[in-house]
Design a protein around this motif. Structure first.
Motif, mmCIF file in Angstrom:
data_model
loop_
_atom_site.group_PDB
_atom_site.id
_atom_site.type_symbol
_atom_site.label_atom_id
_atom_site.label_comp_id
_atom_site.label_asym_id
_atom_site.label_seq_id
_atom_site.Cartn_x
_atom_site.Cartn_y
_atom_site.Cartn_z
ATOM 1 N N ARG A 98 4.713 8.698 -12.268
ATOM 2 C CA ARG A 98 3.687 9.596 -12.815
ATOM 3 C C ARG A 98 4.161 10.314 -14.082
ATOM 4 O O ARG A 98 3.433 11.127 -14.643
ATOM 5 C CB ARG A 98 3.300 10.645 -11.766
ATOM 6 C CG ARG A 98 2.634 10.048 -10.549
ATOM 7 C CD ARG A 98 2.337 11.140 -9.534
ATOM 8 N NE ARG A 98 1.881 10.589 -8.279
ATOM 9 C CZ ARG A 98 0.608 10.371 -7.975
ATOM 10 N NH1 ARG A 98 -0.327 10.669 -8.854
ATOM 11 N NH2 ARG A 98 0.269 9.869 -6.816
ATOM 12 N N TRP A 99 5.379 10.046 -14.521
ATOM 13 C CA TRP A 99 5.924 10.694 -15.725
ATOM 14 C C TRP A 99 5.025 10.361 -16.926
ATOM 15 O O TRP A 99 4.686 9.194 -17.171
ATOM 16 C CB TRP A 99 7.353 10.204 -15.959
ATOM 17 C CG TRP A 99 7.984 10.769 -17.184
ATOM 18 C CD1 TRP A 99 8.105 12.086 -17.509
ATOM 19 C CD2 TRP A 99 8.588 10.026 -18.258
ATOM 20 N NE1 TRP A 99 8.756 12.222 -18.709
ATOM 21 C CE2 TRP A 99 9.060 10.971 -19.191
ATOM 22 C CE3 TRP A 99 8.800 8.678 -18.518
ATOM 23 C CZ2 TRP A 99 9.707 10.605 -20.369
ATOM 24 C CZ3 TRP A 99 9.441 8.301 -19.686
ATOM 25 C CH2 TRP A 99 9.902 9.257 -20.589
ATOM 26 N N GLY A 100 4.672 11.370 -17.682
ATOM 27 C CA GLY A 100 3.723 11.191 -18.786
ATOM 28 C C GLY A 100 4.261 10.395 -19.964
ATOM 29 O O GLY A 100 3.492 9.984 -20.835
ATOM 30 N N GLY A 123 0.806 -1.234 0.000
ATOM 31 C CA GLY A 123 0.000 0.000 0.000
ATOM 32 C C GLY A 123 0.830 1.270 0.000
ATOM 33 O O GLY A 123 0.400 2.290 0.541
ATOM 34 N N ARG A 124 1.997 1.228 -0.622
ATOM 35 C CA ARG A 124 2.825 2.449 -0.637
ATOM 36 C C ARG A 124 2.227 3.501 -1.573
ATOM 37 O O ARG A 124 1.470 3.175 -2.478
ATOM 38 C CB ARG A 124 4.233 2.099 -1.151
ATOM 39 C CG ARG A 124 5.021 1.298 -0.162
ATOM 40 C CD ARG A 124 6.454 1.170 -0.647
ATOM 41 N NE ARG A 124 7.171 0.207 0.148
ATOM 42 C CZ ARG A 124 8.203 -0.494 -0.269
ATOM 43 N NH1 ARG A 124 8.640 -0.337 -1.497
ATOM 44 N NH2 ARG A 124 8.806 -1.347 0.524
ATOM 45 N N ALA A 125 2.652 4.754 -1.337
ATOM 46 C CA ALA A 125 2.193 5.853 -2.205
ATOM 47 C C ALA A 125 2.827 5.695 -3.590
ATOM 48 O O ALA A 125 3.929 5.144 -3.719
ATOM 49 C CB ALA A 125 2.595 7.184 -1.592
ATOM 50 N N CYS A 174 -1.881 -0.417 -14.260
ATOM 51 C CA CYS A 174 -2.689 -0.099 -15.445
ATOM 52 C C CYS A 174 -2.666 1.401 -15.737
ATOM 53 O O CYS A 174 -2.665 1.829 -16.883
ATOM 54 C CB CYS A 174 -4.139 -0.531 -15.237
ATOM 55 S SG CYS A 174 -4.296 -2.219 -14.645
ATOM 56 N N MET A 175 -2.648 2.220 -14.688
ATOM 57 C CA MET A 175 -2.722 3.670 -14.871
ATOM 58 C C MET A 175 -1.436 4.258 -15.435
ATOM 59 O O MET A 175 -1.467 5.255 -16.157
ATOM 60 C CB MET A 175 -2.969 4.350 -13.521
ATOM 61 C CG MET A 175 -4.318 4.049 -12.921
ATOM 62 S SD MET A 175 -4.276 4.348 -11.160
ATOM 63 C CE MET A 175 -3.871 6.073 -11.063
#
Ligand code: SF4
Length: 469
Positions: free
Chosen positions: A125-127, A117-119, A179-180
């Motif tokens: 988050r790099w596009g 459950g880490r952040a 997936c994100m």
């Protein structure tokens, strides 16, 4: 009652009944989570069986068929049915595959429910990840012949599944972080699903009117549902259907999402994935094996290596997980083969992508923009989607040919789909340019012509592959 009024009422009733049907379907997805989970776990078992088992079986004999040989059956399911039709489904029903069927998503979410459950780390988050992971998987798949050999499929697909489970275990709590951000297909699915005529529509007024305290939706791809305006990230899992009486499964125009894009809404990385990934790298990956230019390139490089006494690159001693190496079927890549594939795909991506980018830039200049008009690139999504479908469908065709199925209809179907992709894109780009209504019409047409000149290189390349080579 006049005939016109009666027809109007009939249409109205029809649209209400359609809406009710879709709403009911969305609500059913929410209320029958157990059924959806059963489907997901059935797919997981089917997927793992077809991925692992054939990799430890002998390669099929020349006379084997897909209906009597597990290796060929798995190959047919993965590459003949799964990939082409999952791509097509994105444009027809959105990311239902992700939310209801995808085994990697299900496994990643399960791991995340029981994981650390880490952040989500910043680097993830790099596009650019969708472009990088899609490109790397596509190119590597060609080097190891992922479409032909079960060991290679186990390595590529199995490696991706293990990574999905690992990321799920480490990050998020019951979410689909893999997936994100990192799934190699995520960016492509996000682009194509913008055209789906189905979506979960959010009514912000109804949302605001609902009681303040309502239990949150367990949205696995972590979407801010209240602000959701598009289909790109939504996995169509149905968990939010009916939430606050504001979310419904609804029909829409397939063009609406692209046409409602405004400057700044679009992601530059999405456009790069479209131009250099789908229209560049994927096109090169589908076409190199049919190309006489590839043979010429390889012969030229081989001659050059021999002239310079550089024989090491002509050897075929690379392991199977780096380059195709199956002596039992006489299918062995030399280092030169690998390098030639990399050069061919890289050159295709640079030439096709670079040409389209150049034309886009020119269109921007004609429209008086100093910045690159990335938004207009999204108008080429139908062409890109159909191009990828046709490339993947060639694998289906190859397998049908091996089974001696009559495919006399194929040239016609290919021509129709190519025309559909081109005309759809042409219409979309035109509508997007018309939205710049302060620009004189002749400049709008000139900008449109520039972008379509860029797009024509893709159609021309498929005409070469399907009808000339
Ligand atoms: S917004 Fe989230 S919960 Fe709703 S359908 Fe899409 S993925 Fe599922």
């Amino acid at each position: 009652m006049s005939e016109t009024v009666q027809t109007g009422l009939f249409r109205q009733r029809l649209s209400i009944s359609k809406k009710t049907l879709l709403q009911s379907l969305g609500d059913a997805m929410r209320h029958h989570r157990g059924l959806i989970q059963s489907i997901q776990w059935t797919v997981v078992i089917f997927y793992l069986s077809l991925l692992i088992w054939p990799a430890f079986m002998p390669l099929p004999a020349a006379y084997a068929h897909f209906y009597d040989n597990l290796v060929l059956f798995a190959q047919f399911v993965f590459w003949g049915l799964w990939w082409p039709f999952v791509m097509l489904s994105m444009m027809l029903i959105g990311r239902v595959w992700c939310g209801v069927f995808c085994p990697e998503g299900s496994l990643s979410e399960l791991a995340s429910r029981h994981g650390l459950g880490r952040a989500i780390p910043r680097w993830m988050r790099w596009g650019g990840w969708p472009f990088v992971t899609f490109s790397a998987t596509t190119i590597y798949g060609q080097l190891v012949s992922v479409y032909e050999y079960p060991k290679a499929a186990l390595l590529v697909l199995g490696g991706s599944t293990i990574a999905a489970v690992g990321v799920g275990f480490l990050y998020g709590r019951g979410k689909r972080v893999w997936c994100m951000y990192l799934c190699p297909a995520n960016g492509v699915f996000g682009l194509l699903s913008r055209f789906a005529p189905l979506h979960f529509r959010v009514d912000t007024d109804m949302w605001a009117k609902a009681p303040r305290r309502t239990p949150a939706v367990d949205c696995a791809p972590l979407i801010n549902i209240r602000a959701m305006t598009g289909n790109s990230a939504c996995h169509m899992c149905g968990r939010c259907s009916g939430h606050r009486n504001a979310v419904v499964l609804a029909a829409r125009s397939p063009n609406r999402e692209i046409l409602s894009l405004r400057d700044g809404d679009d992601s530059r990385w999405g456009a790069i994935l479209l131009i250099f990934g789908l229209l560049g790298i994927a096109t090169g990956a589908f076409q190199w094996s049919a190309s006489p230019w590839f043979i010429n390139l390889k012969q030229y490089l081989a001659g050059w290596l021999i002239d310079h006494h550089l024989f090491a690159l002509l050897r075929d001693n690379a392991p199977w997980w780096l380059l195709t190496h199956y002596p039992e079927t006489n299918d062995i890549f030399t280092w030169l083969d690998g390098i030639s594939i990399l050069i061919y795909i890289g050159a295709t991506a640079l030439i096709f992508g670079g040409w389209i980018l150049l034309m886009l830039r020119l269109a921007g200049r004609i429209l008086g923009r100093s910045a690159m008009p990335w938004r207009l690139a999204y108008g080429l999504t139908p062409l890109a989607g159909i191009s990828v479908f046709l490339g993947l469908f060639s694998l289906t065709v190859g397998m049908l040919k091996a089974e001696r199925v009559d495919i006399g209809w194929l040239p016609g179907l290919r021509a129709i789909l190519l025309m559909l992709g081109l005309l759809w894109s042409a219409w979309l780009v035109r509508r997007m340019i018309i939205a710049c209504n302060s620009i004189p019409p002749w400049r709008q047409w000139a900008a449109w012509s520039a972008i379509m000149t860029g797009a024509c290189i893709i159609v021309a390349s498929w005409v070469l592959v399907f009808y000339i080579w």
